[in-house]
Design an enzyme around this catalytic site. Structure first.
Site, PDB file in Angstrom:
ATOM      1  N   GLU A 198       9.091   0.553   6.978  1.00 54.25           N
ATOM      2  CA  GLU A 198       9.038  -0.772   7.608  1.00 54.25           C
ATOM      3  C   GLU A 198       7.700  -1.035   8.310  1.00 54.25           C
ATOM      4  O   GLU A 198       7.434  -2.151   8.724  1.00 54.25           O
ATOM      5  CB  GLU A 198      10.228  -0.966   8.568  1.00 54.25           C
ATOM      6  CG  GLU A 198      10.281  -0.069   9.784  1.00 54.25           C
ATOM      7  CD  GLU A 198      10.534   1.409   9.482  1.00 54.25           C
ATOM      8  OE1 GLU A 198      10.944   1.749   8.354  1.00 54.25           O
ATOM      9  OE2 GLU A 198      10.277   2.227  10.382  1.00 54.25           O
ATOM     10  N   VAL A 205       3.686  -1.447   8.081  1.00 48.05           N
ATOM     11  CA  VAL A 205       2.706  -1.752   7.025  1.00 48.05           C
ATOM     12  C   VAL A 205       1.721  -0.587   6.864  1.00 48.05           C
ATOM     13  O   VAL A 205       1.084  -0.166   7.839  1.00 48.05           O
ATOM     14  CB  VAL A 205       1.931  -3.054   7.361  1.00 48.05           C
ATOM     15  CG1 VAL A 205       0.854  -3.306   6.318  1.00 48.05           C
ATOM     16  CG2 VAL A 205       2.890  -4.219   7.440  1.00 48.05           C
ATOM     17  N   ILE A 250       3.833  -8.510   2.331  1.00 52.21           N
ATOM     18  CA  ILE A 250       4.502  -7.468   3.124  1.00 52.21           C
ATOM     19  C   ILE A 250       6.003  -7.608   2.920  1.00 52.21           C
ATOM     20  O   ILE A 250       6.568  -8.693   3.103  1.00 52.21           O
ATOM     21  CB  ILE A 250       4.110  -7.616   4.606  1.00 52.21           C
ATOM     22  CG1 ILE A 250       2.617  -7.295   4.757  1.00 52.21           C
ATOM     23  CG2 ILE A 250       4.966  -6.704   5.479  1.00 52.21           C
ATOM     24  CD1 ILE A 250       2.029  -7.713   6.069  1.00 52.21           C
ATOM     25  N   LEU A 251       6.624  -6.518   2.529  1.00 52.84           N
ATOM     26  CA  LEU A 251       8.069  -6.544   2.304  1.00 52.84           C
ATOM     27  C   LEU A 251       8.801  -6.348   3.629  1.00 52.84           C
ATOM     28  O   LEU A 251       8.368  -5.568   4.482  1.00 52.84           O
ATOM     29  CB  LEU A 251       8.447  -5.447   1.313  1.00 52.84           C
ATOM     30  CG  LEU A 251       7.853  -5.630  -0.094  1.00 52.84           C
ATOM     31  CD1 LEU A 251       8.027  -4.364  -0.935  1.00 52.84           C
ATOM     32  CD2 LEU A 251       8.477  -6.837  -0.803  1.00 52.84           C
ATOM     33  N   ASN A 300       3.257   2.798  -2.562  1.00 54.28           N
ATOM     34  CA  ASN A 300       2.140   1.845  -2.501  1.00 54.28           C
ATOM     35  C   ASN A 300       0.829   2.609  -2.627  1.00 54.28           C
ATOM     36  O   ASN A 300       0.729   3.749  -2.177  1.00 54.28           O
ATOM     37  CB  ASN A 300       2.191   1.119  -1.143  1.00 54.28           C
ATOM     38  CG  ASN A 300       1.062   0.118  -0.986  1.00 54.28           C
ATOM     39  OD1 ASN A 300       0.785  -0.679  -1.888  1.00 54.28           O
ATOM     40  ND2 ASN A 300       0.384   0.139   0.156  1.00 54.28           N
ATOM     41  N   MET A 356       0.328  -8.218  -2.807  1.00 54.43           N
ATOM     42  CA  MET A 356      -0.327  -8.680  -1.579  1.00 54.43           C
ATOM     43  C   MET A 356       0.624  -9.244  -0.524  1.00 54.43           C
ATOM     44  O   MET A 356       0.195  -9.963   0.371  1.00 54.43           O
ATOM     45  CB  MET A 356      -1.398  -9.724  -1.925  1.00 54.43           C
ATOM     46  CG  MET A 356      -2.499  -9.192  -2.817  1.00 54.43           C
ATOM     47  SD  MET A 356      -3.243  -7.662  -2.177  1.00 54.43           S
ATOM     48  CE  MET A 356      -4.196  -8.341  -0.827  1.00 54.43           C
ATOM     49  N   ASN A 392      -4.589  -0.930 -11.556  1.00 54.68           N
ATOM     50  CA  ASN A 392      -3.662   0.188 -11.301  1.00 54.68           C
ATOM     51  C   ASN A 392      -2.485   0.133 -12.264  1.00 54.68           C
ATOM     52  O   ASN A 392      -2.044   1.168 -12.775  1.00 54.68           O
ATOM     53  CB  ASN A 392      -3.198   0.179  -9.843  1.00 54.68           C
ATOM     54  CG  ASN A 392      -4.219   0.815  -8.913  1.00 54.68           C
ATOM     55  OD1 ASN A 392      -4.364   2.031  -8.905  1.00 54.68           O
ATOM     56  ND2 ASN A 392      -4.946   0.001  -8.163  1.00 54.68           N
ATOM     57  N   HIS A 417      -3.105   2.422  -1.452  1.00 53.90           N
ATOM     58  CA  HIS A 417      -3.932   1.736  -0.452  1.00 53.90           C
ATOM     59  C   HIS A 417      -5.356   2.299  -0.498  1.00 53.90           C
ATOM     60  O   HIS A 417      -5.531   3.523  -0.539  1.00 53.90           O
ATOM     61  CB  HIS A 417      -3.333   1.931   0.944  1.00 53.90           C
ATOM     62  CG  HIS A 417      -4.109   1.218   2.003  1.00 53.90           C
ATOM     63  ND1 HIS A 417      -3.991  -0.139   2.228  1.00 53.90           N
ATOM     64  CD2 HIS A 417      -5.062   1.654   2.858  1.00 53.90           C
ATOM     65  CE1 HIS A 417      -4.818  -0.493   3.191  1.00 53.90           C
ATOM     66  NE2 HIS A 417      -5.483   0.572   3.591  1.00 53.90           N
TER      67      HIS A 417
HETATM   68  C1  GRF Z   1      -6.314  -1.851  -5.031  1.00 59.19           C
HETATM   69  O1  GRF Z   1      -7.519  -1.604  -4.362  1.00 59.19           O
HETATM   70  C2  GRF Z   1      -5.153  -1.320  -4.247  1.00 59.19           C
HETATM   71  O2  GRF Z   1      -5.449  -0.179  -3.533  1.00 59.19           O
HETATM   72  C3  GRF Z   1      -4.876  -2.443  -3.299  1.00 59.19           C
HETATM   73  O3  GRF Z   1      -5.089  -3.619  -4.051  1.00 59.19           O
HETATM   74  C4  GRF Z   1      -6.005  -3.333  -5.106  1.00 59.19           C
HETATM   75  C5  GRF Z   1      -5.332  -3.702  -6.391  1.00 59.19           C
HETATM   76  O4  GRF Z   1      -6.168  -3.566  -7.510  1.00 59.19           O
HETATM   77  N1  GRF Z   1      -3.545  -2.323  -2.739  1.00 59.19           N
HETATM   78  P1  GRF Z   1      -5.596  -3.784  -8.967  1.00 59.19           P
HETATM   79  O5  GRF Z   1      -4.883  -5.137  -8.974  1.00 59.19           O
HETATM   80  O6  GRF Z   1      -4.653  -2.661  -9.269  1.00 59.19           O
HETATM   81  O7  GRF Z   1      -6.796  -3.778  -9.870  1.00 59.19           O
END
Ligand code: GRF
Length: 208
Positions: free
Chosen positions: A142, A144, A92-93, A107, A90, A17, A109
């Site tokens: 706040e 998740v 949680i803030l 974010n 990865m 990403n 998801h």
């Molecule tokens: C993605 O599937 C995103 O939706 C999730 O974690 C993964 C991250 O992939 N939150 P990358 O590190 O961007 O390849």
């Protein structure tokens, strides 16, 4: 004229990403600058991607949560970031962290929220048996994976899908909607009313 967005991207792993954002900027499709990439994982491939693109990086060692977050905030503020992008981050803030940047954190998801929040969303979708899943870009609050939804894209689930094949199909759409959401934010076109995010046809600047 829209000011160039200063992005701070938080990552933990592979960084595809992040790469999609870098590529869109380099191709002139996104008016933004990634001013810092921050990771909680020194071995994240995302950090390598940033270095190759000459983007400054920071590794913040996870320890006591409050100190860990204080350091991330310090780096973000030092770099005058105006949008924080969680791109495979990865952790949680805390509510404290989030309240410091209201509607300034987004974010990505890999499910159609509010279905399948949390970890392994693609596996959850397969195991549940849905026929359509997808991905969501949302503001972070706040709760998740619970903030106001900016964009979603649907992806079909096929009978012969594995977690890997489904994840790959979703990932293509993630890259697209994450970049699109950043662009809309940068053009000042996202209007949040309660839980709903409305997208202006034209940016506020252009309307004036
Ligand atoms: C993605 O599937 C995103 O939706 C999730 O974690 C993964 C991250 O992939 N939150 P990358 O590190 O961007 O390849």
């Amino acid at each position: 004229m829209n000011k160039k967005l200063r992005l701070g991207v938080l990552v933990s792993g592979r960084g595809t990403n992040l790469q999609a954002i870098i590529d869109s900027i380099n191709e002139g499709k996104l008016l933004a600058e990634i001013v810092i990439v921050i990771s909680d994982n020194p071995k994240a491939m995302a950090l390598e991607r940033a270095k190759i693109a000459n983007i400054p990086t920071a590794y913040v060692k996870p320890g006591k949560k409050s100190e860990f977050e204080r350091e991330i905030i310090r780096i973000l503020e030092e770099n005058k970031v105006n949008l924080i992008v969680l791109a495979g981050f990865m952790r949680i803030l805390s509510a404290d962290f989030v309240s410091r940047f209201p509607l300034r954190i987004i974010n990505i998801h890999p499910s159609l929220l509010p279905s399948f929040p949390g970890l392994e969303a693609q596996r959850q979708a397969l195991e549940y048996g849905v026929k359509i899943t997808g991905c969501t870009v949302h503001f972070v609050n706040e709760i998740v994976d619970g903030g106001p939804i900016i964009l979603q894209e649907a992806v079909p689930v096929y009978d012969d899908d594995t977690v890997e094949s489904l994840s790959a199909r979703i990932l293509e759409k993630e890259h697209k909607i994450l970049v699109e959401a950043i662009r809309l934010f940068g053009e000042n076109r996202l209007k949040v009313v309660g839980r709903r995010v409305f997208i202006d046809k034209e940016g506020i600047d252009q309307c004036l």
